[in-house]
Scaffold this motif. Structure first.
Motif, short mmCIF file in Angstrom:
data_model
loop_
_atom_site.label_atom_id
_atom_site.label_comp_id
_atom_site.label_asym_id
_atom_site.label_seq_id
_atom_site.Cartn_x
_atom_site.Cartn_y
_atom_site.Cartn_z
N ASN A 97 0.82 -1.21 0.00
CA ASN A 97 0.00 0.00 0.00
C ASN A 97 0.86 1.26 0.00
N THR A 98 2.08 1.17 0.55
CA THR A 98 2.97 2.34 0.56
C THR A 98 3.49 2.65 -0.84
N GLU A 99 3.41 1.71 -1.77
CA GLU A 99 3.89 1.90 -3.13
C GLU A 99 2.75 2.16 -4.11
N ALA A 100 1.52 2.09 -3.62
CA ALA A 100 0.36 2.22 -4.49
C ALA A 100 0.02 3.68 -4.77
N GLU A 101 -0.75 3.90 -5.84
CA GLU A 101 -1.26 5.23 -6.17
C GLU A 101 -2.57 5.43 -5.40
N THR A 102 -2.74 6.57 -4.76
CA THR A 102 -3.94 6.80 -3.96
C THR A 102 -4.60 8.11 -4.31
N ARG A 135 -4.63 2.24 -6.20
CA ARG A 135 -4.26 1.38 -7.33
C ARG A 135 -2.89 0.77 -7.07
N TRP A 136 -2.83 -0.55 -7.18
CA TRP A 136 -1.56 -1.27 -7.10
C TRP A 136 -1.12 -1.56 -8.54
N PHE A 167 -12.70 -5.11 -5.65
CA PHE A 167 -11.38 -5.06 -6.26
C PHE A 167 -11.54 -5.26 -7.77
N THR A 168 -11.12 -4.28 -8.55
CA THR A 168 -11.21 -4.39 -10.00
C THR A 168 -9.82 -4.66 -10.57
N VAL A 169 -9.69 -5.78 -11.29
CA VAL A 169 -8.42 -6.17 -11.89
C VAL A 169 -8.43 -5.73 -13.35
N TYR A 170 -7.49 -4.87 -13.72
CA TYR A 170 -7.34 -4.41 -15.10
C TYR A 170 -6.19 -5.19 -15.73
N TYR A 204 -3.16 -3.29 -13.56
CA TYR A 204 -3.18 -2.89 -12.15
C TYR A 204 -4.45 -3.41 -11.48
N VAL A 205 -4.51 -3.24 -10.17
CA VAL A 205 -5.70 -3.57 -9.37
C VAL A 205 -6.15 -2.30 -8.67
N GLU A 206 -7.46 -2.04 -8.68
CA GLU A 206 -7.99 -0.83 -8.06
C GLU A 206 -9.07 -1.19 -7.04
N LEU A 207 -9.04 -0.48 -5.92
CA LEU A 207 -10.06 -0.61 -4.87
C LEU A 207 -10.57 0.79 -4.55
N THR A 208 -11.89 0.93 -4.41
CA THR A 208 -12.48 2.22 -4.04
C THR A 208 -13.18 2.09 -2.69
N ASN A 209 -13.68 3.21 -2.21
CA ASN A 209 -14.39 3.21 -0.93
C ASN A 209 -15.90 3.09 -1.11
N GLN A 210 -16.34 2.64 -2.27
CA GLN A 210 -17.77 2.40 -2.48
C GLN A 210 -18.09 1.02 -1.92
#
Length: 493
Positions: A97-102, A135-136, A167-170, A204-210
């Motif tokens: 998480n420290t390397e992810a885009e937020t 986003r990771w 979790f959405t995997v692109y 990448y993988v993306e997670l939102t707060n929805q």
């Protein structure tokens, strides 16, 4: 702190204050940077350090004051400064998480166990349009299929993590959303699926707060290449009991881990279980550990396992399990039928032997409370938790202890002395289910009204403790007096 894959290091700083604080730091003794802390107590920061040969200098500022400047220079603390290892590509690639885009507000936390590296982050969920996302994005070496996993810590008691985190995997050719219940994984890696990825950083993988509930958790994401065969790395032993008592058993189990951090398949493995004190305990081929004796000296035993799988022999670290004689406590909240009453009893505002658990009281003559003695045959010391109060307490309560050879009758006073365990004697019990401790109110009833409050008499009931004596003091044997083989049992899975 070193990252598990040894690709980087972090400096971790804590400030013991609840006030807003700022960290001032330098990575090379020159330019100074500032960092706001995470929004949890204590104030803490985690700063990436890429060159251990340089100095790390810092001080903390809060409410107009600052600490003295501290300089950490690793080379002057050791003979040979460690060299930061080069990145070695392997069967898995982890983005923390420290390397992810937020985007939005993500708060660092460490209260849940089982997180990757030095913590995880969380965000407050929303029911409408997402306001925060993470986003990771890995740098993948090959265009192949990768299995994707998300690391989930163990949810601490009292928190309410999302059960529908998306979790959405692109991947190369599309995207897929996977719903994850973040309450259930318990410190492991949650499998999101296998997908084709192109080499590079387009996937990448993306997670939102929805999501629902009060927190969405984000830790690390791992990509495992299908082209690399994982190798066995370690085996660990666990027990379903943190404490083993006489006449009880514990179930031991072994988990194997591959070098990609995932559990391996031990279904075809041979597992041999061992215990260091076979004079006290035995373990069978299925990992069932039984405490058979105590010597009055040892307060723990050591257990471990040797695993043979795929031609490789691995030994688990030894696990220490505390041991003691059997102690059975039956209290007034027991729902298994071991606490029964007759007459009129009400819940008191007074806690008993267990903090926060309310005791019971009666003001009616003839009311009785019974604690049933259902445990193995043996010699037990019986104690009743006596709730003493300075006013309105019963001074003459009948107590009966039915044991193997008869029934002892005594009377206790709840109006003087400290509250605590009151020993009723030591007796032999047959363990046939017919034995008990019984408290009966013999004092005349006092009902409010018409009885004035000052004249009320309360008879209080809480808990009874049975402590087994498997040995007498004369039977104590020291470990130095024994010549002990190591007891082991093997199971082929």
């Amino acid at each position: 702190m070193v990252k598990p894959d040894e690709t980087s290091y972090n400096a971790y700083i804590q400030a013991k204050t609840e006030q807003a604080s700022i960290l001032h730091y330098s990575l090379d003794g020159g330019s100074t940077y500032t960092a706001a802390p995470d929004l949890i107590y204590p104030m803490e920061w985690s700063i990436r350090v890429n060159d251990l040969s340089k100095t790390f200098t810092y001080y903390v500022e809060s409410e107009g004051k600052q600490t003295r400047t501290r300089t950490l220079y690793l080379p002057d603390r050791v003979t040979v400064p460690p060299v930061q290892p080069d990145w070695q590509p392997g069967g898995s690639i982890v983005v923390d998480n420290t390397e992810a885009e937020t985007e939005g507000v993500w708060i660092r936390d460490t209260s849940g166990n089982g997180y990757y590296y030095d913590g995880y982050v969380y965000v407050k969920p929303v029911t409408g349009t997402a306001t925060s996302r993470i986003r990771w994005r890995p740098e993948l070496p090959d265009s192949v299929t990768y299995s994707v996993y998300h690391k989930l810590p163990q949810m601490p008691a009292g928190e309410n993590w999302s059960t529908n985190a998306s979790f959405t995997v692109y991947y190369n050719g599309g995207s897929q959303t996977v719903t994850v219940d973040e309450k259930t994984n318990g410190g492991g890696w949650a499998y999101l699926g296998a997908f084709p990825f192109a080499a590079g950083s387009s996937g990448y993988v993306e997670l939102t707060n929805q999501a629902n509930n009060t927190r969405v958790i984000a830790d690390a994401v791992m990509w495992v290449s299908e082209t690399v065969r994982p190798q066995w790395q370690a085996v660990v032993l666990s027990s379903d009991r943190a404490l083993l008592e006489m006449t009880h058993t514990a179930q031991l189990s072994v988990t194997g881990y591959m070098d990609n951090g995932l559990p391996g398949d031990l279904s075809q493995a041979q597992v041999a279980y061992y215990v260091d004190r076979p004079d006290l305990a035995a373990v069978d081929g299925n990992g069932v550990l039984t405490l058979q004796h105590i010597d009055g000296v040892a307060d723990q035993i050591q257990v471990w396992a040797v695993v043979t799988v795929d031609g490789i022999i691995m030994e688990t670290p030894h696990v220490a399990i505390p041991i003691r004689d059997l102690i059975v406590i039956v209290d007034s909240t027991n729902t298994a039928g071991l606490y029964v009453t007759e007459g009129s009893w009400s819940q008191s505002n007074l806690s008993g032997y267990k903090t926060g658990v309310k005791s019971r009281y009666s003001t009616t003559q003839g009311s009785s409370a019974m604690w049933k003695a259902q445990f193995p045959e043996g010699n037990y010391t019986v104690s009743l938790y006596n709730l003493v109060h300075t006013v309105s307490q019963d001074k003459n309560i009948k107590v009966e202890v039915k044991h193997k050879t008869g029934t002892e009758v005594m009377y206790i006073d709840q109006s003087s002395g400290p509250s605590g365990w009151l020993e009723l004697g030591t007796y032999d019990f047959a363990g046939d289910g017919s034995e008990y401790v019984k408290m009966t109110r013999v004092t005349p009833s006092t009902i409010d009204p018409p009885t004035p409050a000052a004249d009320m008499i309360y008879t209080r009931a809480d808990a009874v403790r049975f402590q087994r004596h498997s040995i007498s003091p004369a039977d104590h044997v020291g470990v130095d007096d024994l010549s002990l083989p190591i007891n082991g049992a093997m199971k082929e899975h």
